[in-house]
Design an enzyme around this catalytic site. Structure first.
Site, PDB file in Angstrom:
ATOM      1  N   LYS A   1      76.063  45.779 -24.757  1.00 52.21           N
ATOM      2  CA  LYS A   1      75.644  46.016 -23.376  1.00 52.21           C
ATOM      3  C   LYS A   1      76.322  45.011 -22.441  1.00 52.21           C
ATOM      4  CE  LYS A   1      71.504  43.105 -23.810  1.00 52.21           C
ATOM      5  NZ  LYS A   1      70.046  43.027 -23.635  1.00 52.21           N
TER       6      LYS A   1
ATOM      7  N   TYR B   1      82.267  21.423  -0.221  1.00 56.14           N
ATOM      8  CA  TYR B   1      81.271  21.686   0.819  1.00 56.14           C
ATOM      9  C   TYR B   1      80.103  20.713   0.761  1.00 56.14           C
ATOM     10  CZ  TYR B   1      83.581  26.197   1.616  1.00 56.14           C
ATOM     11  OH  TYR B   1      84.486  27.186   1.916  1.00 56.14           O
TER      12      TYR B   1
END
Length: 403
Positions: A43, A275
């Site tokens: 999956k 940042y």
């Protein structure tokens, strides 16, 4: 889904997928599951590793079944030519039931609405549907509650008698198998046996009975029944520290995530990095720019903590992980642009592992590998020569397997 083998280098980032390691992990798991067959769970694009090549490699190593979450994942595998038993379990109303019937999928049924829809699809298709009844033994997600089980079993048996379906399995899923000794394990095991006995007592004769996931496959031989579903362990990652490390379990990590240093520069003391300036250099130092970020699946939660092996030395993410890049403080370590930076791998060269990144991000290793995005090319090794298709151009440099 990725299905190619590439041989060229890379200029930005790539995830190397070792299919030989995957086959070895399947062999190790099969050796621990006694007479139970093994389902290779692929999956979410095989937890980020590439569903089709991993499914094929697992089959080569003896996996009798393949499993996906959504029907669309299973149908894509069928369309790509994957044969043999293939199960999917995450259905919603209006799903592609008829397509699933025609593709010969084993489709999970957790309630009366799903049984009604699959029976209608089977009649439209003119052939019986292969269904597996899921019991909610205590996880509280999908599956039929014990109080509703008699109604579902009776309806499924009637549908089977009419020729609309074939009940091929009865199954469930553990909540806490990754915590050996957790009291819910015994409770769920007992409930599963009771619900299975009830179904069989009413005429249900399943081909397979299964409840064991990766941790149960490794630690609960009494829960193996006819089939075990191995997901994360197949990719060489331990389900949890309580179960043991990958090395202790005889498993080898399949994915190695690497990037190329994009820029190296000297900066003075007191220089902010990335940042928010959550990191400021303490002295004159060298910064290395790693051109991969959270858009590629590198967790922003690992800002200031994520480990990286750069040019053979271990460093840590300096400041915040940005969308496309992050920085490491190299100190006096001098490297050139283009030097390999290994975020995680098996650990053979001293590089971090996915478990190391999980700890740095306050998450689990499942998430680390599964979140690696599609703009990261997958490079397959450990497979037969000539397998796969020609690689497509990769806008990030190197090669990109076709979807």
């Amino acid at each position: 889904m990725n299905d190619t083998v590439t041989t060229s280098g890379f200029s930005r980032v790539r995830a190397e997928i070792d299919l030989g390691a995957l086959r070895g992990n399947v062999a190790t798991l099969r050796a621990r599951t006694g007479g139970a067959a093994l389902m290779a769970v692929v999956k979410s694009d095989a937890y980020g590793h590439g569903a089709l090549p991993c499914a094929r490699a697992a089959r080569e190593a003896g996996a009798a079944w393949v499993g996906t979450a959504t029907p669309w994942e299973a149908l894509a595998l069928r369309a790509a030519g994957l044969d043999g038993p293939l199960m999917c379990w995450l259905w919603t109303p209006g799903g592609p039931w008829r397509e699933g019937v025609e593709a010969g999928l084993d489709m999970s049924v957790s309630g009366m609405w799903a049984l009604t829809e699959v029976v209608a699809a089977a009649r439209e298709a003119g052939r019986p549907a292969r269904i597996q009844l899921k019991a909610d033994t205590g996880l509280g997600r999908n599956g039929c509650q014990p109080g509703d089980w008699p109604e579902l079993v009776a309806a499924a048996r009637a549908a089977e008698a009419s020729g609309a379906v074939r009940v091929t399995g009865v199954w469930s899923h553990f909540a806490c198998a990754d915590e050996p000794g957790h009291p819910s394990i015994r409770l769920q095991s007992d409930t599963f046996r009771e619900m299975l006995a009830y179904a069989e007592g009413r005429g249900i004769d399943p081909e397979v009975r299964h409840i064991a996931n990766s941790p149960a496959a490794l630690t609960l031989p009494e829960a193996h029944f006819d089939l075990v579903r191995t997901g994360i362990a197949m990719y060489g990652i331990s389900p949890s520290p309580e179960v043991g490390t990958a090395r202790e379990l005889g498993l080898r990590p399949v994915m190695t995530l690497s990037a190329r240093v994009a820029l190296v520069k000297a900066v003075p003391a007191g220089h902010g990095v990335s940042y928010g300036h959550t990191y400021v250099t303490g002295e004159e130092t060298n910064l290395g720019l790693i051109p991969v970020g959270y858009a590629d699946g590198v967790p922003r939660h690992a800002s200031g903590r994520g480990p990286v092996l750069v040019g053979g030395e271990l460093h840590t993410v300096a400041g915040r992980v940005a969308m496309d890049q992050f920085v490491v403080d190299l100190g006096r370590h001098k490297v050139q642009e283009g030097t390999e930076a290994v975020l995680f791998g098996p650990g053979d060269r001293g590089e971090p592992t996915a478990e190391d990144w999980a700890r740095a991000s306050d998450t689990i290793a499942y998430e680390i590998v599964t979140r690696i995005g599609q703009r990261v090319p997958r490079h397959y090794v450990g497979t037969a020569a000539g397998a796969g298709t020609a690689p497509a151009a990769d806008p990030n440099g190197g090669t990109q397997p076709p979807a």
